[in-house]
Design a protein around this motif. Structure first.
Motif, short mmCIF file in Angstrom:
data_model
loop_
_atom_site.label_atom_id
_atom_site.label_comp_id
_atom_site.label_asym_id
_atom_site.label_seq_id
_atom_site.Cartn_x
_atom_site.Cartn_y
_atom_site.Cartn_z
N SER A 1 7.74 -1.02 10.28
CA SER A 1 9.17 -0.74 10.11
C SER A 1 9.61 -1.43 8.82
O SER A 1 8.82 -2.13 8.16
CB SER A 1 9.99 -1.27 11.29
OG SER A 1 10.04 -2.70 11.26
N ASN A 2 10.87 -1.23 8.49
CA ASN A 2 11.43 -1.90 7.32
C ASN A 2 12.26 -3.10 7.78
O ASN A 2 13.36 -2.93 8.30
CB ASN A 2 12.31 -0.92 6.53
CG ASN A 2 11.48 0.16 5.86
OD1 ASN A 2 10.69 -0.11 4.97
ND2 ASN A 2 11.64 1.40 6.31
N PRO A 3 11.72 -4.31 7.58
CA PRO A 3 12.42 -5.50 8.08
C PRO A 3 13.54 -5.94 7.15
O PRO A 3 13.52 -5.68 5.94
CB PRO A 3 11.31 -6.55 8.12
CG PRO A 3 10.39 -6.15 7.01
CD PRO A 3 10.43 -4.64 6.98
N GLY A 4 14.50 -6.65 7.76
CA GLY A 4 15.58 -7.24 6.98
C GLY A 4 15.25 -8.68 6.61
O GLY A 4 14.17 -9.20 6.90
N PRO B 1 0.80 -1.23 0.00
CA PRO B 1 0.00 0.00 0.00
C PRO B 1 0.83 1.28 0.00
O PRO B 1 0.33 2.36 -0.31
CB PRO B 1 -0.81 -0.11 1.30
CG PRO B 1 0.06 -0.92 2.21
CD PRO B 1 0.79 -1.89 1.32
N GLY B 2 2.10 1.15 0.37
CA GLY B 2 2.97 2.32 0.43
C GLY B 2 4.41 1.89 0.63
O GLY B 2 4.75 0.71 0.51
N LEU B 3 5.27 2.86 0.96
CA LEU B 3 6.69 2.59 1.09
C LEU B 3 7.07 1.91 2.40
O LEU B 3 8.09 1.22 2.47
CB LEU B 3 7.48 3.90 0.95
CG LEU B 3 7.44 4.59 -0.41
CD1 LEU B 3 8.14 5.95 -0.33
CD2 LEU B 3 8.11 3.72 -1.46
N GLU B 4 6.27 2.11 3.44
CA GLU B 4 6.61 1.53 4.74
C GLU B 4 6.73 0.01 4.65
O GLU B 4 5.82 -0.68 4.18
CB GLU B 4 5.52 1.88 5.77
CG GLU B 4 5.85 1.46 7.20
CD GLU B 4 6.88 2.38 7.84
OE1 GLU B 4 8.10 2.06 7.75
OE2 GLU B 4 6.50 3.42 8.43
N GLY B 5 7.89 -0.48 5.08
CA GLY B 5 8.14 -1.92 5.06
C GLY B 5 8.84 -2.41 3.80
O GLY B 5 9.28 -3.57 3.75
N PHE B 6 8.95 -1.55 2.77
CA PHE B 6 9.47 -2.00 1.48
C PHE B 6 10.73 -1.27 1.02
O PHE B 6 11.19 -1.48 -0.11
CB PHE B 6 8.37 -1.89 0.42
CG PHE B 6 7.17 -2.73 0.74
CD1 PHE B 6 7.14 -4.07 0.40
CD2 PHE B 6 6.09 -2.19 1.43
CE1 PHE B 6 6.05 -4.87 0.72
CE2 PHE B 6 4.99 -2.98 1.75
CZ PHE B 6 4.97 -4.32 1.40
N VAL C 1 13.49 -0.43 -3.18
CA VAL C 1 12.37 -1.34 -3.42
C VAL C 1 12.82 -2.53 -4.25
O VAL C 1 12.41 -3.68 -3.99
CB VAL C 1 11.21 -0.60 -4.12
CG1 VAL C 1 10.12 -1.58 -4.55
CG2 VAL C 1 10.63 0.47 -3.21
N GLU C 2 13.69 -2.27 -5.21
CA GLU C 2 14.23 -3.37 -6.01
C GLU C 2 15.01 -4.35 -5.14
O GLU C 2 14.94 -5.58 -5.34
CB GLU C 2 15.13 -2.81 -7.12
CG GLU C 2 15.69 -3.88 -8.05
CD GLU C 2 16.54 -3.29 -9.14
OE1 GLU C 2 16.98 -4.05 -10.03
OE2 GLU C 2 16.79 -2.06 -9.12
N ARG C 3 15.72 -3.82 -4.16
CA ARG C 3 16.47 -4.68 -3.24
C ARG C 3 15.50 -5.49 -2.37
O ARG C 3 15.77 -6.66 -2.06
CB ARG C 3 17.38 -3.82 -2.37
CG ARG C 3 18.23 -4.59 -1.40
CD ARG C 3 19.24 -5.49 -2.11
NE ARG C 3 19.99 -6.28 -1.15
CZ ARG C 3 19.54 -7.42 -0.60
NH1 ARG C 3 18.35 -7.89 -0.93
NH2 ARG C 3 20.28 -8.08 0.26
N PHE C 4 14.37 -4.91 -2.00
CA PHE C 4 13.36 -5.67 -1.29
C PHE C 4 12.85 -6.81 -2.17
O PHE C 4 12.68 -7.95 -1.69
CB PHE C 4 12.19 -4.79 -0.86
CG PHE C 4 11.00 -5.58 -0.38
CD1 PHE C 4 10.95 -6.01 0.93
CD2 PHE C 4 9.97 -5.94 -1.24
CE1 PHE C 4 9.88 -6.78 1.39
CE2 PHE C 4 8.90 -6.71 -0.80
CZ PHE C 4 8.86 -7.13 0.51
N ASP C 5 12.57 -6.52 -3.42
CA ASP C 5 12.08 -7.56 -4.34
C ASP C 5 13.05 -8.72 -4.42
O ASP C 5 12.64 -9.89 -4.46
CB ASP C 5 11.86 -6.96 -5.73
CG ASP C 5 10.63 -6.06 -5.79
OD1 ASP C 5 9.74 -6.21 -4.92
OD2 ASP C 5 10.56 -5.20 -6.69
N ALA C 6 14.34 -8.40 -4.44
CA ALA C 6 15.35 -9.46 -4.50
C ALA C 6 15.31 -10.32 -3.25
O ALA C 6 15.39 -11.56 -3.31
CB ALA C 6 16.73 -8.84 -4.70
N ALA C 7 15.17 -9.68 -2.08
CA ALA C 7 15.11 -10.43 -0.82
C ALA C 7 13.83 -11.25 -0.75
O ALA C 7 13.84 -12.41 -0.29
CB ALA C 7 15.19 -9.47 0.36
N ALA C 8 12.72 -10.68 -1.20
CA ALA C 8 11.45 -11.40 -1.19
C ALA C 8 11.52 -12.63 -2.09
O ALA C 8 10.98 -13.70 -1.74
CB ALA C 8 10.32 -10.48 -1.64
#
Length: 424
Positions: A370-373, A241-246, A268-275
């Protein structure tokens, strides 16, 4: 035919043609007339006696000159030999001249490649150049030549190929100097010290507002510009829904002139890679969560702190309480609603009106806090096994967290926490 006519008619014929034999040396044959035979009249009267022998020899000489190859071993008159030698020499000289001309032309064409223009020395005026991703050695050489760093693109390409380091060239902004020798320019491009880049490290567990503040402080990008980035421009997952967490916590390099949207898109791209690495979408379904809910759980685990090995246990507490329709009653969600950080959550705090207040509202909050690792994401998707329904970080200074399925133990753990915090 006259001798002058014979010389002019040689053209490109075979050199050293055979000339007709001299009439005076012909041995008299059976049909050869005596010396007393009358010759043709002096005025060329056709009615005078005709010398068939002379006509026959003349025809034989013309045919030889035409290149029939007969009599090649017989020497011709000196005049014919000199003419043939002269023509052959002219042809040879022409061929040599052509070779010289062609060779000179080839040298002119190849000189920029064989010996391209190059500066000498380390250069003078400082200049910054930006190398785009995917640029070849030729592309970089052209860029450097245009900026006045090297004298020619070919000089840079040559030194790069000679050292076999084309695969070591990296995109980015570099501080170089104008008028540099190509080899020295290459040395700087291979040196991390020449990179013009800001590095910003975003730790796990920061909230969105804190993340943007950190980015602004360490990169020089205006905070208001970071806050104004359209979330539709950063490539968020469709379930976000937004940037928080991503905005994935990691270390990022920010090039001069980089736009705020580009930086956030990289996060966000780095989040996609981790996901993708933790197989988020598939594993979320395995624990009966949507992808957004899985990220939300991971954000709670990250915000609660403790040790890495505690994350799967906290995840199990959350899932056990959800399955029993118990309110989560997690302090970190209340603090997110209040917009503050503290280890001391009062009774009054737990009454804040917010969808993030898990004391008043059952179920998960509406989104990440928050933004999790990656470790928190993994724990949310792979919870530990246990019957715990409470957990308390009794000693925050030493990150000691205790778990229980008995309310009486939970009360005792809360008292232990208050004692460590000096709370009455």
């Amino acid at each position: 035919m006259t001798r002058e006519h014979d010389d002019d008619s040689l053209g490109d014929l075979i050199p050293f043609p055979v000339s007709p034999p001299d009439h005076d040396e012909d041995p008299p044959g059976p049909d050869t007339p005596d010396d007393d035979t009358p010759a043709a009249s002096a005025d060329g009267d056709p009615s005078g006696p005709h010398d068939d022998r002379a006509e026959g020899h003349a025809g034989q000489g013309a045919e030889s000159l035409a290149g029939d190859g007969q009599g090649a071993d017989d020497g011709g008159p000196p005049e014919q030999k000199r003419s043939a030698v002269r023509k052959a020499g002219i042809l040879a000289a022409g061929a040599a001249a052509s070779a010289i001309v062609l060779g000179g032309g080839a040298y002119v064409m190849l000189k920029p490649m064989l010996s391209p223009d190059d500066f000498q020395g380390p250069g003078t005026e400082t200049v910054t150049v930006k190398i785009n991703p995917g640029a070849s050695a030729g592309d970089i050489g052209s860029l450097l030549a245009k900026a006045g760093v090297v004298a020619s693109a070919r000089s840079f390409v040559n030194v790069t190929e000679n050292r076999s380091v084309a695969d070591r060239l990296r995109p980015g902004s570099y501080r170089l100097r104008k008028g540099m020798a190509a080899g020295m320019a290459l040395d700087l491009l291979l040196s991390p010290a020449a990179r013009v880049v800001s590095r910003v490290t975003v730790p796990e567990g920061l909230r969105l507002v804190e993340t943007l503040q950190r980015l602004a402080k360490q990169t020089g990008l205006p905070l208001k510009d970071l806050q104004a980035v359209d979330k539709g421009l950063v490539g968020l997952p469709e379930y976000a829904p937004g940037l928080e967490g991503f905005l994935f916590p990691a270390t990022y390099e920010v090039e001069p002139g980089e736009k705020p949207a580009d930086l956030l898109a990289a996060m966000v791209e780095r989040f996609d890679a981790a996901a993708s690495q933790v197989d988020l979408v598939k594993r979320a379904a395995a624990v009966h969560l949507t992808p957004l809910e899985a990220v939300t759980v991971a954000s709670i685990l990250q915000a609660e702190g403790g040790k890495d090995e505690d994350y799967p246990k906290i995840a199990r507490v959350i899932y056990n309480r959800l399955s029993r329709d118990m309110p989560l009653e997690i302090d970190s969600t209340v603090l997110y609603a209040l917009g503050k950080h503290t280890l001391k959550v009062s009774e009054r705090d737990t009454h804040v009106r917010s969808p993030y207040n898990t004391y008043r509202r059952r179920g998960l909050p509406p989104g990440p806090i928050s933004n999790p690792g990656e470790k928190a994401l993994m724990a949310a998707l792979h919870p530990a096994k246990g019957d715990w329904t409470w957990f308390v970080t009794t000693d925050p200074a030493h990150r000691i967290t205790k778990f229980t399925d008995k309310e009486s133990e939970f009360v005792r753990y809360r008292e232990e926490l208050n004692a460590n915090l000096g709370k009455d």
